[in-house]
Design a protein around this motif. Sequence first.
Motif, PDB file in Angstrom:
ATOM      1  N   PHE A   1       0.824  -1.217   0.000  1.00  0.00           N
ATOM      2  CA  PHE A   1       0.000   0.000   0.000  1.00  0.00           C
ATOM      3  C   PHE A   1       0.855   1.263   0.000  1.00  0.00           C
ATOM      4  CE2 PHE A   1       0.553  -0.895   4.552  1.00  0.00           C
ATOM      5  CZ  PHE A   1       0.879   0.358   5.063  1.00  0.00           C
ATOM      6  N   TRP A   2       2.131   1.140   0.351  1.00  0.00           N
ATOM      7  CA  TRP A   2       3.039   2.285   0.414  1.00  0.00           C
ATOM      8  C   TRP A   2       3.825   2.471  -0.879  1.00  0.00           C
ATOM      9  CZ3 TRP A   2       8.281   2.556   3.270  1.00  0.00           C
ATOM     10  CH2 TRP A   2       8.629   3.878   3.538  1.00  0.00           C
ATOM     11  N   LEU A   3       3.705   1.549  -1.822  1.00  0.00           N
ATOM     12  CA  LEU A   3       4.444   1.655  -3.081  1.00  0.00           C
ATOM     13  C   LEU A   3       3.906   2.812  -3.908  1.00  0.00           C
ATOM     14  CD1 LEU A   3       4.597  -2.111  -4.106  1.00  0.00           C
ATOM     15  CD2 LEU A   3       6.356  -0.774  -2.908  1.00  0.00           C
ATOM     16  N   GLY A   4       4.799   3.555  -4.553  1.00  0.00           N
ATOM     17  CA  GLY A   4       4.376   4.630  -5.441  1.00  0.00           C
ATOM     18  C   GLY A   4       5.284   5.834  -5.339  1.00  0.00           C
ATOM     19  N   LYS A   5       4.885   6.858  -6.064  1.00  0.00           N
ATOM     20  CA  LYS A   5       5.587   8.137  -6.026  1.00  0.00           C
ATOM     21  C   LYS A   5       4.653   9.117  -5.331  1.00  0.00           C
ATOM     22  CE  LYS A   5       8.356  11.267  -8.792  1.00  0.00           C
ATOM     23  NZ  LYS A   5       8.877  11.592 -10.115  1.00  0.00           N
ATOM     24  N   TRP A   6       5.157   9.747  -4.264  1.00  0.00           N
ATOM     25  CA  TRP A   6       4.309  10.501  -3.353  1.00  0.00           C
ATOM     26  C   TRP A   6       4.756  11.945  -3.176  1.00  0.00           C
ATOM     27  CZ3 TRP A   6       0.340   7.559  -1.547  1.00  0.00           C
ATOM     28  CH2 TRP A   6       0.501   6.178  -1.546  1.00  0.00           C
ATOM     29  N   ASN A   7       3.784  12.836  -3.056  1.00  0.00           N
ATOM     30  CA  ASN A   7       3.991  14.163  -2.487  1.00  0.00           C
ATOM     31  C   ASN A   7       3.687  14.020  -1.007  1.00  0.00           C
ATOM     32  OD1 ASN A   7       4.642  15.927  -4.682  1.00  0.00           O
ATOM     33  ND2 ASN A   7       2.542  15.642  -5.408  1.00  0.00           N
ATOM     34  N   VAL A   8       4.580  14.519  -0.154  1.00  0.00           N
ATOM     35  CA  VAL A   8       4.419  14.364   1.285  1.00  0.00           C
ATOM     36  C   VAL A   8       4.319  15.745   1.928  1.00  0.00           C
ATOM     37  CG1 VAL A   8       5.370  13.317   3.376  1.00  0.00           C
ATOM     38  CG2 VAL A   8       5.881  12.291   1.144  1.00  0.00           C
ATOM     39  N   THR A   9       3.313  15.915   2.748  1.00  0.00           N
ATOM     40  CA  THR A   9       3.175  17.138   3.540  1.00  0.00           C
ATOM     41  C   THR A   9       3.097  16.726   4.999  1.00  0.00           C
ATOM     42  OG1 THR A   9       0.782  17.097   3.247  1.00  0.00           O
ATOM     43  CG2 THR A   9       2.033  18.492   1.748  1.00  0.00           C
ATOM     44  N   PHE A  10       3.520  17.623   5.874  1.00  0.00           N
ATOM     45  CA  PHE A  10       3.579  17.324   7.292  1.00  0.00           C
ATOM     46  C   PHE A  10       2.744  18.311   8.067  1.00  0.00           C
ATOM     47  CE2 PHE A  10       7.433  15.877   5.292  1.00  0.00           C
ATOM     48  CZ  PHE A  10       7.574  14.588   5.792  1.00  0.00           C
ATOM     49  N   SER A  11       2.178  17.845   9.171  1.00  0.00           N
ATOM     50  CA  SER A  11       1.476  18.774  10.065  1.00  0.00           C
ATOM     51  C   SER A  11       2.527  19.462  10.928  1.00  0.00           C
ATOM     52  CB  SER A  11       0.474  18.011  10.927  1.00  0.00           C
ATOM     53  OG  SER A  11       1.136  17.058  11.727  1.00  0.00           O
ATOM     54  N   GLY A  12       2.186  20.580  11.435  1.00  0.00           N
ATOM     55  CA  GLY A  12       3.110  21.322  12.277  1.00  0.00           C
ATOM     56  C   GLY A  12       3.325  22.722  11.757  1.00  0.00           C
ATOM     57  N   PRO A  13       4.044  23.527  12.528  1.00  0.00           N
ATOM     58  CA  PRO A  13       4.185  24.941  12.181  1.00  0.00           C
ATOM     59  C   PRO A  13       4.922  25.192  10.874  1.00  0.00           C
ATOM     60  CG  PRO A  13       5.545  24.385  14.088  1.00  0.00           C
ATOM     61  CD  PRO A  13       4.710  23.179  13.767  1.00  0.00           C
ATOM     62  N   LYS A  14       5.899  24.362  10.524  1.00  0.00           N
ATOM     63  CA  LYS A  14       6.661  24.605   9.304  1.00  0.00           C
ATOM     64  C   LYS A  14       6.106  23.833   8.108  1.00  0.00           C
ATOM     65  CE  LYS A  14      10.879  25.779  11.705  1.00  0.00           C
ATOM     66  NZ  LYS A  14      12.262  25.482  11.927  1.00  0.00           N
TER      67      LYS A  14
ATOM     68  N   PRO B   1       6.917  21.218   6.221  1.00  0.00           N
ATOM     69  CA  PRO B   1       7.770  21.045   5.039  1.00  0.00           C
ATOM     70  C   PRO B   1       7.164  20.049   4.071  1.00  0.00           C
ATOM     71  CG  PRO B   1       8.694  19.878   6.893  1.00  0.00           C
ATOM     72  CD  PRO B   1       7.516  20.641   7.410  1.00  0.00           C
ATOM     73  N   LYS B   2       7.583  20.124   2.830  1.00  0.00           N
ATOM     74  CA  LYS B   2       7.098  19.214   1.796  1.00  0.00           C
ATOM     75  C   LYS B   2       8.244  18.337   1.337  1.00  0.00           C
ATOM     76  CE  LYS B   2       3.443  22.177   0.267  1.00  0.00           C
ATOM     77  NZ  LYS B   2       2.763  22.833  -0.805  1.00  0.00           N
ATOM     78  N   ALA B   3       7.889  17.165   0.841  1.00  0.00           N
ATOM     79  CA  ALA B   3       8.893  16.213   0.377  1.00  0.00           C
ATOM     80  C   ALA B   3       8.317  15.393  -0.763  1.00  0.00           C
ATOM     81  CB  ALA B   3       9.321  15.298   1.517  1.00  0.00           C
ATOM     82  N   VAL B   4       9.214  14.714  -1.456  1.00  0.00           N
ATOM     83  CA  VAL B   4       8.840  13.713  -2.464  1.00  0.00           C
ATOM     84  C   VAL B   4       9.430  12.399  -1.988  1.00  0.00           C
ATOM     85  CG1 VAL B   4       9.187  12.947  -4.839  1.00  0.00           C
ATOM     86  CG2 VAL B   4       8.716  15.354  -4.367  1.00  0.00           C
ATOM     87  N   ASN B   5       8.636  11.353  -2.069  1.00  0.00           N
ATOM     88  CA  ASN B   5       9.090  10.039  -1.638  1.00  0.00           C
ATOM     89  C   ASN B   5       8.730   9.041  -2.737  1.00  0.00           C
ATOM     90  OD1 ASN B   5      10.337   8.400   0.206  1.00  0.00           O
ATOM     91  ND2 ASN B   5       8.585   8.210   1.565  1.00  0.00           N
ATOM     92  N   VAL B   6       9.707   8.251  -3.153  1.00  0.00           N
ATOM     93  CA  VAL B   6       9.487   7.206  -4.158  1.00  0.00           C
ATOM     94  C   VAL B   6       9.728   5.883  -3.461  1.00  0.00           C
ATOM     95  CG1 VAL B   6      10.204   6.268  -6.376  1.00  0.00           C
ATOM     96  CG2 VAL B   6      10.216   8.750  -6.013  1.00  0.00           C
ATOM     97  N   VAL B   7       8.702   5.012  -3.475  1.00  0.00           N
ATOM     98  CA  VAL B   7       8.766   3.730  -2.786  1.00  0.00           C
ATOM     99  C   VAL B   7       8.520   2.631  -3.816  1.00  0.00           C
ATOM    100  CG1 VAL B   7       7.845   2.344  -0.896  1.00  0.00           C
ATOM    101  CG2 VAL B   7       7.899   4.843  -0.690  1.00  0.00           C
ATOM    102  N   THR B   8       9.474   1.712  -3.953  1.00  0.00           N
ATOM    103  CA  THR B   8       9.412   0.646  -4.956  1.00  0.00           C
ATOM    104  C   THR B   8       9.738  -0.699  -4.323  1.00  0.00           C
ATOM    105  OG1 THR B   8      11.735   1.035  -5.545  1.00  0.00           O
ATOM    106  CG2 THR B   8      10.069   2.177  -6.860  1.00  0.00           C
ATOM    107  N   ARG B   9       9.312  -1.773  -4.995  1.00  0.00           N
ATOM    108  CA  ARG B   9       9.757  -3.125  -4.622  1.00  0.00           C
ATOM    109  C   ARG B   9      10.918  -3.478  -5.531  1.00  0.00           C
ATOM    110  NH1 ARG B   9       5.140  -7.496  -3.565  1.00  0.00           N
ATOM    111  NH2 ARG B   9       6.817  -8.568  -2.497  1.00  0.00           N
ATOM    112  N   GLU B  10      11.983  -3.972  -4.941  1.00  0.00           N
ATOM    113  CA  GLU B  10      13.211  -4.293  -5.668  1.00  0.00           C
ATOM    114  C   GLU B  10      13.641  -5.731  -5.376  1.00  0.00           C
ATOM    115  OE1 GLU B  10      14.635  -1.990  -7.672  1.00  0.00           O
ATOM    116  OE2 GLU B  10      13.299  -0.364  -7.079  1.00  0.00           O
ATOM    117  N   HIS B  11      14.623  -6.187  -6.120  1.00  0.00           N
ATOM    118  CA  HIS B  11      15.275  -7.474  -5.876  1.00  0.00           C
ATOM    119  C   HIS B  11      14.264  -8.616  -5.790  1.00  0.00           C
ATOM    120  CE1 HIS B  11      18.826  -5.062  -5.422  1.00  0.00           C
ATOM    121  NE2 HIS B  11      18.194  -4.348  -4.514  1.00  0.00           N
ATOM    122  N   ARG B  12      13.547  -8.786  -6.911  1.00  0.00           N
ATOM    123  CA  ARG B  12      12.555  -9.856  -7.061  1.00  0.00           C
ATOM    124  C   ARG B  12      11.466  -9.772  -6.000  1.00  0.00           C
ATOM    125  NH1 ARG B  12      15.311 -15.436  -7.825  1.00  0.00           N
ATOM    126  NH2 ARG B  12      13.237 -15.977  -8.518  1.00  0.00           N
ATOM    127  N   GLY B  13      11.149  -8.556  -5.579  1.00  0.00           N
ATOM    128  CA  GLY B  13      10.071  -8.343  -4.629  1.00  0.00           C
ATOM    129  C   GLY B  13      10.463  -8.513  -3.175  1.00  0.00           C
TER     130      GLY B  13
END
Length: 179
Positions: A44-57, A59-71
């Motif tokens: 469920f976490w696999l994919g390319k994501w825009n990430v936002t965080f709660s809190g005063p600042k 910050p934003k991030a990009v996260n790429v999550v893949t399955r590797e090495h024959r899964g």
Amino acid sequence: MTQKMASVMLLALLSAPIPAIAQSPPQPPPPPVCDSPVHGHFDFWLGKWNVTFSGPKAPKAVNVVTREHRGCVVREDYRTATGYTGMSMSFYDPADRLWHQVWVGMDGSPLHLAGQLDAQGNMVLRSDIGGGQAASATINRVMWYPLPGGSVRQHWEASSDGRQTWTTVSDGLYQRMPE
């Protein structure tokens, strides 16, 4: 046997037709090593994501999550808008029946986590499971919650009193990037 006879026999052998070699039908490729249902618990976490965080600042991030090495490995590549980077490798270990994750950011500090899905289907990994951490150390707990619509919430908490109280370190919302 004379040399002439040996030459004639050798010539006869060399000029004889080569028998056909029986060929077996092509074999299908072996099944993936890590294709069991438990190896898909983090899918469920696999994919390319825009990430936002709660809190005063927030910050934003990009996260790429893949399955590797024959899964067998879930790989995370993380980058914030301010230039912080890090990555993790997560894998299921059938020996202890736990998921393990090793996170290392650009500051060089590793975080070792272990755990599994809870009853609601959330991935919960802690730094005091799977060995190696002193009881007096800060315990980290990171939880991934699949949300309706395909988003994921990642909530990271820490406890320095033996899991009596928890403080939020990070609370991020992962939203899929358009393809």
